[in-house]
Design a protein around this motif. Structure first.
Motif, PDB file in Angstrom:
ATOM      1  N   GLY A 112     -13.765   0.062  -2.682  1.00 44.70           N
ATOM      2  CA  GLY A 112     -12.750   1.533  -2.627  1.00 44.70           C
ATOM      3  C   GLY A 112     -11.661   0.828  -1.206  1.00 44.70           C
ATOM      4  N   THR A 113     -11.461   2.610  -0.601  1.00 45.56           N
ATOM      5  CA  THR A 113     -10.809   2.294   0.496  1.00 45.56           C
ATOM      6  C   THR A 113     -10.824   3.458   1.723  1.00 45.56           C
ATOM      7  OG1 THR A 113      -8.405   3.918  -1.044  1.00 45.56           O
ATOM      8  CG2 THR A 113      -8.610   1.357  -1.171  1.00 45.56           C
ATOM      9  N   ASP A 114     -11.970   3.968   1.180  1.00 41.66           N
ATOM     10  CA  ASP A 114     -12.269   5.121   2.754  1.00 41.66           C
ATOM     11  C   ASP A 114     -11.934   4.970   4.062  1.00 41.66           C
ATOM     12  OD1 ASP A 114     -12.413   7.184   0.277  1.00 41.66           O
ATOM     13  OD2 ASP A 114     -14.418   7.462   0.378  1.00 41.66           O
ATOM     14  N   GLY A 115     -11.762   3.421   4.617  1.00 41.77           N
ATOM     15  CA  GLY A 115     -11.958   3.097   5.385  1.00 41.77           C
ATOM     16  C   GLY A 115     -10.475   2.964   6.042  1.00 41.77           C
ATOM     17  N   LEU A 116      -8.823   2.732   4.809  1.00 40.39           N
ATOM     18  CA  LEU A 116      -7.960   2.536   4.885  1.00 40.39           C
ATOM     19  C   LEU A 116      -7.193   3.111   5.702  1.00 40.39           C
ATOM     20  CD1 LEU A 116      -5.961   1.189   1.926  1.00 40.39           C
ATOM     21  CD2 LEU A 116      -5.632   0.711   4.242  1.00 40.39           C
ATOM     22  N   PRO A 117      -7.562   5.197   5.859  1.00 38.33           N
ATOM     23  CA  PRO A 117      -7.250   5.543   6.792  1.00 38.33           C
ATOM     24  C   PRO A 117      -7.395   6.018   7.897  1.00 38.33           C
ATOM     25  CG  PRO A 117      -7.747   7.423   4.898  1.00 38.33           C
ATOM     26  CD  PRO A 117      -8.468   5.816   5.146  1.00 38.33           C
ATOM     27  N   LEU A 118      -8.605   5.627   8.093  1.00 38.67           N
ATOM     28  CA  LEU A 118      -8.505   5.360   9.966  1.00 38.67           C
ATOM     29  C   LEU A 118      -7.841   4.661  10.158  1.00 38.67           C
ATOM     30  CD1 LEU A 118     -12.188   4.646  10.917  1.00 38.67           C
ATOM     31  CD2 LEU A 118     -10.754   3.324  11.949  1.00 38.67           C
ATOM     32  N   PHE A 119      -7.200   3.118   9.872  1.00 36.93           N
ATOM     33  CA  PHE A 119      -6.513   2.106  10.557  1.00 36.93           C
ATOM     34  C   PHE A 119      -4.723   2.649  10.637  1.00 36.93           C
ATOM     35  CE2 PHE A 119     -10.170  -0.353   9.208  1.00 36.93           C
ATOM     36  CZ  PHE A 119     -10.121  -1.179  10.173  1.00 36.93           C
ATOM     37  N   ASN A 120      -5.017   3.626   9.414  1.00 35.22           N
ATOM     38  CA  ASN A 120      -3.603   3.674   9.387  1.00 35.22           C
ATOM     39  C   ASN A 120      -3.309   4.937  10.294  1.00 35.22           C
ATOM     40  OD1 ASN A 120      -2.464   2.207   6.908  1.00 35.22           O
ATOM     41  ND2 ASN A 120      -3.288   3.987   6.020  1.00 35.22           N
TER      42      ASN A 120
END
Length: 228
Positions: A206-214
């Protein structure tokens, strides 16, 4: 944007963090060994999980005596973003950069898996790419994931919108007020127990952590890149 990944003896997820920033996000990332203690020239500091100094005494307790901590405190005081996850959160608490302390999980055992989190604050430089109230899935792996703060501190955290993430799936390990992630008073230091760097690619679940870095990148760009 240039990220420093602060590495202590026993850090275990520094490679995961480097991969997330360098390979997935395409930004500069450099490992900084804790004795080097030089964070000049970096735009953000990431403190990965693991078991710093073998978690002897208690998780993060020995790391807070490292030469890197004074440099980290100065970096945080400058207003630049600092993210500590898992053991990194524990180090930030032990160093006094975040409130609270960590107890063993209620079940007294190490646990790992996926945690469902509710995003409570989307005004921070770490969460602007999430939706308020959004439920996300982020991996976790900890034995001391039971975050403790007293009632007075909980009230202060709530009143100042400093609770960023709460557990949405039962809070098995017992954290006070279901807290999974909190900010410092200035809003530029975030500690969270789940591991967003392990949620940046579909191939690993999954990619639910990506928005944090973005969100970090977006805020940095707004403040540092000319749009003229």
């Amino acid at each position: 944007m240039k990220f420093a990944i602060l590495v202590f003896p026993g850090s275990g997820c520094d490679i995961d963090m480097h991969h997330a920033v360098k390979s997935v996000l395409g930004n500069e990332a450099e490992y900084i060994w804790h004795t080097e203690a030089n964070l000049e020239g970096f735009d953000a500091v990431l403190i990965p999980s693991g078991a710093s100094y073998g978690d002897y005494l208690r998780p993060g307790a020995l790391a807070q005596s490292s030469p890197a901590i004074e440099s980290l405190k100065a970096f945080a005081a400058s207003g630049k973003p600092v993210l500590g996850v898992g053991n990194g959160f524990q180090i930030l608490a032990e160093a006094g950069l975040l409130p609270g302390a960590f107890l063993r999980n209620k079940g007294l055992k190490f646990r790992s898996g996926n945690a469902k989190l509710t995003v409570l604050n989307t005004d921070s430089k770490f969460t602007s790419d999430y939706e308020n109230g959004q439920v996300i899935t982020i991996p976790f792996a900890h034995e001391y994931g039971n975050y403790f703060v007293d009632e007075e501190t909980v009230t202060e955290l709530k009143n100042n919108n400093r609770i960023v993430f709460t557990y949405a799936d039962g809070n098995t390990d017992g954290s006070t007020a279901d807290i999974a992630g909190v900010l410092n008073e200035q809003g530029n230091v975030l500690g969270m127990m789940p591991l967003p760097e392990r949620a940046v690619e579909e191939i690993i679940g999954g990619t639910d952590g990506l928005p944090l870095f973005n969100s970090i990148l977006k805020r940095w760009s707004e403040n540092n890149v000319s749009h003229a």
